[in-house]
Write a protein that holds these residues in place. Structure first.
Motif, PDB file in Angstrom:
ATOM      1  N   LEU A   1       0.781  -1.235   0.000  1.00 52.34           N
ATOM      2  CA  LEU A   1       0.000   0.000   0.000  1.00 52.34           C
ATOM      3  C   LEU A   1       0.815   1.289   0.000  1.00 52.34           C
ATOM      4  CD1 LEU A   1      -3.046  -0.829   2.293  1.00 52.34           C
ATOM      5  CD2 LEU A   1      -2.915  -0.808  -0.190  1.00 52.34           C
ATOM      6  N   PRO A   2       1.986   1.385   0.661  1.00 54.21           N
ATOM      7  CA  PRO A   2       2.708   2.660   0.616  1.00 54.21           C
ATOM      8  C   PRO A   2       3.012   3.132  -0.798  1.00 54.21           C
ATOM      9  CG  PRO A   2       3.634   1.260   2.317  1.00 54.21           C
ATOM     10  CD  PRO A   2       2.650   0.413   1.557  1.00 54.21           C
ATOM     11  N   GLY A   3       3.322   2.200  -1.675  1.00 56.06           N
ATOM     12  CA  GLY A   3       3.607   2.579  -3.059  1.00 56.06           C
ATOM     13  C   GLY A   3       2.385   3.107  -3.772  1.00 56.06           C
ATOM     14  N   HIS A   4       1.276   2.364  -3.684  1.00 54.43           N
ATOM     15  CA  HIS A   4       0.045   2.777  -4.357  1.00 54.43           C
ATOM     16  C   HIS A   4      -0.455   4.122  -3.829  1.00 54.43           C
ATOM     17  CE1 HIS A   4      -0.580  -0.702  -6.821  1.00 54.43           C
ATOM     18  NE2 HIS A   4      -0.605  -1.546  -5.806  1.00 54.43           N
ATOM     19  N   GLU A   5      -0.475   4.287  -2.511  1.00 57.70           N
ATOM     20  CA  GLU A   5      -1.036   5.510  -1.934  1.00 57.70           C
ATOM     21  C   GLU A   5      -0.134   6.717  -2.162  1.00 57.70           C
ATOM     22  OE1 GLU A   5      -4.140   5.703  -0.938  1.00 57.70           O
ATOM     23  OE2 GLU A   5      -4.111   3.640  -1.654  1.00 57.70           O
ATOM     24  N   ALA A   6       1.184   6.519  -2.184  1.00 54.00           N
ATOM     25  CA  ALA A   6       2.096   7.619  -2.508  1.00 54.00           C
ATOM     26  C   ALA A   6       1.873   8.093  -3.944  1.00 54.00           C
ATOM     27  CB  ALA A   6       3.544   7.179  -2.314  1.00 54.00           C
ATOM     28  N   ALA A   7       1.701   7.144  -4.856  1.00 54.28           N
ATOM     29  CA  ALA A   7       1.534   7.498  -6.270  1.00 54.28           C
ATOM     30  C   ALA A   7       0.173   8.100  -6.568  1.00 54.28           C
ATOM     31  CB  ALA A   7       1.763   6.264  -7.139  1.00 54.28           C
ATOM     32  N   GLN A   8      -0.863   7.679  -5.845  1.00 53.97           N
ATOM     33  CA  GLN A   8      -2.231   8.055  -6.215  1.00 53.97           C
ATOM     34  C   GLN A   8      -2.839   9.152  -5.351  1.00 53.97           C
ATOM     35  OE1 GLN A   8      -4.598   4.477  -6.231  1.00 53.97           O
ATOM     36  NE2 GLN A   8      -3.192   3.387  -7.591  1.00 53.97           N
ATOM     37  N   HIS A   9      -2.393   9.301  -4.090  1.00 54.08           N
ATOM     38  CA  HIS A   9      -3.114  10.209  -3.204  1.00 54.08           C
ATOM     39  C   HIS A   9      -2.273  11.179  -2.383  1.00 54.08           C
ATOM     40  CE1 HIS A   9      -6.264   6.856  -3.433  1.00 54.08           C
ATOM     41  NE2 HIS A   9      -6.786   7.891  -4.033  1.00 54.08           N
ATOM     42  N   ALA A  10      -1.047  10.807  -1.992  1.00 52.58           N
ATOM     43  CA  ALA A  10      -0.369  11.633  -0.991  1.00 52.58           C
ATOM     44  C   ALA A  10       1.080  11.977  -1.280  1.00 52.58           C
ATOM     45  CB  ALA A  10      -0.447  10.942   0.377  1.00 52.58           C
ATOM     46  N   GLY A  11       1.722  11.340  -2.255  1.00 50.02           N
ATOM     47  CA  GLY A  11       3.140  11.582  -2.459  1.00 50.02           C
ATOM     48  C   GLY A  11       3.936  11.119  -1.245  1.00 50.02           C
ATOM     49  N   PRO A  12       5.097  11.737  -0.960  1.00 46.80           N
ATOM     50  CA  PRO A  12       5.884  11.340   0.215  1.00 46.80           C
ATOM     51  C   PRO A  12       5.132  11.487   1.534  1.00 46.80           C
ATOM     52  CG  PRO A  12       7.213  12.668  -1.281  1.00 46.80           C
ATOM     53  CD  PRO A  12       5.803  12.734  -1.796  1.00 46.80           C
ATOM     54  N   ALA A  13       4.061  12.301   1.558  1.00 46.09           N
ATOM     55  CA  ALA A  13       3.267  12.477   2.772  1.00 46.09           C
ATOM     56  C   ALA A  13       2.471  11.233   3.122  1.00 46.09           C
ATOM     57  CB  ALA A  13       2.321  13.673   2.618  1.00 46.09           C
ATOM     58  N   VAL A  14       2.629  10.159   2.345  1.00 46.03           N
ATOM     59  CA  VAL A  14       1.972   8.895   2.684  1.00 46.03           C
ATOM     60  C   VAL A  14       2.393   8.439   4.078  1.00 46.03           C
ATOM     61  CG1 VAL A  14       3.770   7.408   1.669  1.00 46.03           C
ATOM     62  CG2 VAL A  14       1.422   6.590   1.831  1.00 46.03           C
ATOM     63  N   ALA A  15       3.600   8.843   4.507  1.00 45.66           N
ATOM     64  CA  ALA A  15       4.044   8.490   5.857  1.00 45.66           C
ATOM     65  C   ALA A  15       3.136   9.115   6.909  1.00 45.66           C
ATOM     66  CB  ALA A  15       5.490   8.948   6.063  1.00 45.66           C
ATOM     67  N   ILE A  16       2.689  10.343   6.644  1.00 48.23           N
ATOM     68  CA  ILE A  16       1.770  11.010   7.572  1.00 48.23           C
ATOM     69  C   ILE A  16       0.421  10.283   7.578  1.00 48.23           C
ATOM     70  CG2 ILE A  16       0.506  13.148   8.031  1.00 48.23           C
ATOM     71  CD1 ILE A  16       2.855  14.677   6.918  1.00 48.23           C
ATOM     72  N   ALA A  17      -0.025   9.839   6.395  1.00 53.04           N
ATOM     73  CA  ALA A  17      -1.294   9.115   6.301  1.00 53.04           C
ATOM     74  C   ALA A  17      -1.253   7.845   7.145  1.00 53.04           C
ATOM     75  CB  ALA A  17      -1.595   8.773   4.840  1.00 53.04           C
ATOM     76  N   PHE A  18      -0.145   7.112   7.079  1.00 50.86           N
ATOM     77  CA  PHE A  18      -0.029   5.902   7.891  1.00 50.86           C
ATOM     78  C   PHE A  18       0.020   6.239   9.383  1.00 50.86           C
ATOM     79  CE2 PHE A  18       1.279   3.578   4.036  1.00 50.86           C
ATOM     80  CZ  PHE A  18       0.551   2.425   4.223  1.00 50.86           C
ATOM     81  N   PHE A  19       0.678   7.340   9.723  1.00 48.50           N
ATOM     82  CA  PHE A  19       0.740   7.737  11.130  1.00 48.50           C
ATOM     83  C   PHE A  19      -0.655   8.055  11.659  1.00 48.50           C
ATOM     84  CE2 PHE A  19       0.983  11.073  14.368  1.00 48.50           C
ATOM     85  CZ  PHE A  19       1.757  10.432  15.324  1.00 48.50           C
ATOM     86  N   ILE A  20      -1.448   8.785  10.870  1.00 45.08           N
ATOM     87  CA  ILE A  20      -2.805   9.142  11.285  1.00 45.08           C
ATOM     88  C   ILE A  20      -3.658   7.878  11.453  1.00 45.08           C
ATOM     89  CG2 ILE A  20      -4.935  10.290  10.548  1.00 45.08           C
ATOM     90  CD1 ILE A  20      -3.152  12.372   9.153  1.00 45.08           C
ATOM     91  N   ALA A  21      -3.577   6.973  10.466  1.00 49.52           N
ATOM     92  CA  ALA A  21      -4.367   5.735  10.523  1.00 49.52           C
ATOM     93  C   ALA A  21      -3.975   4.895  11.734  1.00 49.52           C
ATOM     94  CB  ALA A  21      -4.195   4.937   9.235  1.00 49.52           C
TER      95      ALA A  21
END
Length: 506
Positions: free
Chosen positions: A86-106
């Motif tokens: 999922l980090p790859g898909h979500e970085a490319a489609q929704h958040a860029g490098p900020a995908v790390a923040i998305a995982f932290f929030i979740a």
């Protein structure tokens, strides 16, 4: 296939498209007219089950799980496809490098909701998790709907993990030894093949382990968890030397800014990865098989949260630092990143770690899903055969068989993207139900809890529930529509079968 009786067809007006509201009203009116008076009907569907009845029904299950076993199960569930794909898909489609923040929030919200699950498990150490808990504090209809939503989540989660396992195994293990499966056996009809045979076979292996009882499951899980955590740390250590600071700029690309104060991209990414954290529900579903659940469930949940937050955030930062986020929309991003760094030898080691990680996630999800089906059968809302315990291995054998059939089917014919998109709404619905459920739980004088209680009551439970609803809103529209249809089917099953066969009717 869903077969609708002629009586339904005759009485529903098909001149316009049938709305969800029409179906629900028809089913409720039919039940009221045929079986109950209006007030009696409302009273019946909101009737609450007794904790003592659940404890008696679950007494055949064997308590073998300690705190470290639960942490193993939690890490096994949370650190799987969520971290390796999922980090790859979500970085490319929704958040860029900020995908790390998305995982932290979740992870943060999941940890807070996990406290609610821990309080429920402490107050009533029973099988069925959110379904059983909701039936006690809200009533049967709410419990059924949460259970029905979680059946979809558990089954599709295992199927999604299996397709992720197949992607890593086929692309990096079989190819390395010169074995090339024909296209027909690598994917289902939606991707131009016939069946994803690797995904089906790994689910068969998981079913065999689960059917041999929690003792074997926890031994396999604990060993595999150690291996995969070690290999994740290895990826972080290796990848840190190949990070390019330019890949972090922009950290949150403007293309993903949208409504909700510009945080739409991060919010959608966080909502999309919640299925990785369904492991907390799986831990609670094992309450009836846990030693001293009043203390050990919260230890398992908090231990899982702490480890998961660290690994997810650091792994994501290293991944997007190694490879531009625009290139990460692949099913094996960690292996792909090492390949681009010309570390093909280590690539295979990381692949082994990914396979271990996904395997343990499947094991925990299969374990929890089969226990949920058992609980629904135990209560008569599904066939009573689902509630039978195998006398030799002390497991719900028929529930395991049903889980195997459904999960193997979806894994064999449906692509990963379609599976993942359907999983999260039910998880978040359960999160909201359990968070708000702390309030009626505390008001029950007949339920004694001498163990863990969620702090900062009632503010924290309410905030967790509202946050879960927010992330449901942020899910893609297609996901919300699909899950709404599933819930309508659940209402049909309940009013056509469950309400008449429920043991609460006795």
């Amino acid at each position: 296939m869903i077969i609708i009786p002629n009586v339904f067809i005759k009485k529903i007006n098909f001149t316009n498209l049938i709305s969800i509201d029409t179906i629900i009203k028809f089913l409720m009116n039919r039940s009221i007219n045929n079986d109950y008076g209006g007030k009696k009907m409302i009273s019946r569907i909101f009737r609450k089950e007794s904790v003592d009845n659940y404890l008696k029904a679950d007494s055949q299950l064997k308590r073998t799980l300690g705190p470290w076993d639960l942490i193993g199960l939690g890490i096994g569930a949370v650190i799987g496809t969520g971290i390796f794909i999922l980090p790859g898909h979500e970085a490319a489609q929704h958040a860029g490098p900020a995908v790390a923040i998305a995982f932290f929030i979740a992870a943060l919200l999941s940890g807070i909701v996990g406290m609610a699950y821990a309080e429920f498990s402490s107050a009533m150490p029973i099988a069925g998790s959110a379904y059983s808990f909701a039936t006690v504090v809200y009533g049967e209809i709410i419990g059924w709907m949460l259970g029905w939503a979680l059946i979809l989540e558990y089954f599709l989660a295992v199927s999604a993990e299996a397709t992720g396992f197949a992607a890593y195994f086929n692309n990096n293990i079989l190819d390395a030894v010169g074995v090339h499966l024909p296209k027909a056996l690598q994917s289902g009809p939606m991707d131009g093949g016939v069946i994803n045979i690797t995904a089906v076979l790994i689910i068969l292996v998981i079913a065999f382990i689960v059917a041999r009882g929690s003792e074997l499951s926890k031994k396999v899980e604990n060993i595999a968890v150690i291996v995969k955590v070690a290999i994740i740390l290895l990826f972080i250590g290796l990848g840190a030397f190949y990070i390019k600071s330019s890949n972090y700029v922009p950290f949150y690309p403007a293309e993903f800014h949208s409504s909700w104060l510009g945080l739409g991209g991060i919010s959608t990414a966080a909502a999309t990865v919640f299925f990785a954290f369904i492991g907390f529900d799986a831990l609670a579903s094992n309450s009836a098989e846990t030693v001293n659940p009043q203390k050990n469930i919260i230890r398992g949940i908090l231990g899982t949260v702490i480890i998961a937050v660290i690994l997810y955030v650091v792994f994501s930062l290293v991944l997007v630092g190694m490879v531009p986020y625009t290139h990460l929309n692949v099913d094996d991003p960690a292996a792909y990143a090492l390949h681009l760094a010309h570390l093909d030898g280590w690539n295979k080691v990381i692949t082994v770690g990914a396979l271990f990680g996904i395997f343990t996630a499947m094991l925990t999800m299969f374990f929890g899903g089969s226990r949920l089906v058992y609980a629904l059968g135990r209560d008569g809302l599904l066939s009573g055969k689902m509630g039978k315990i195998d006398p030799k291995y002390k497991v719900p054998k028929n529930a395991i068989i049903i889980a195997l059939i459904v999960q193997a089917f979806f894994a064999g014919v449906v692509p990963l993207e379609q599976l993942a998109s359907l999983i999260n709404a039910g998880t978040l619905l359960a999160f909201a139900g359990m968070s708000f459920g702390i309030i009626p739980l505390r008001k029950r004088n007949d339920i004694t809890n001498t163990g863990f209680k969620m702090p900062w009551y009632p503010v924290l439970p309410v905030c967790a529930g509202l946050a879960s609803i927010y992330f449901i809103i942020m899910l893609p529209d297609a996901t919300k529509i699909s899950v709404a249809i599933w819930l309508v089917i659940g209402l049909i099953v309940y009013f056509a079968y469950g309400i008449k066969h429920s043991k609460l009717s006795d």
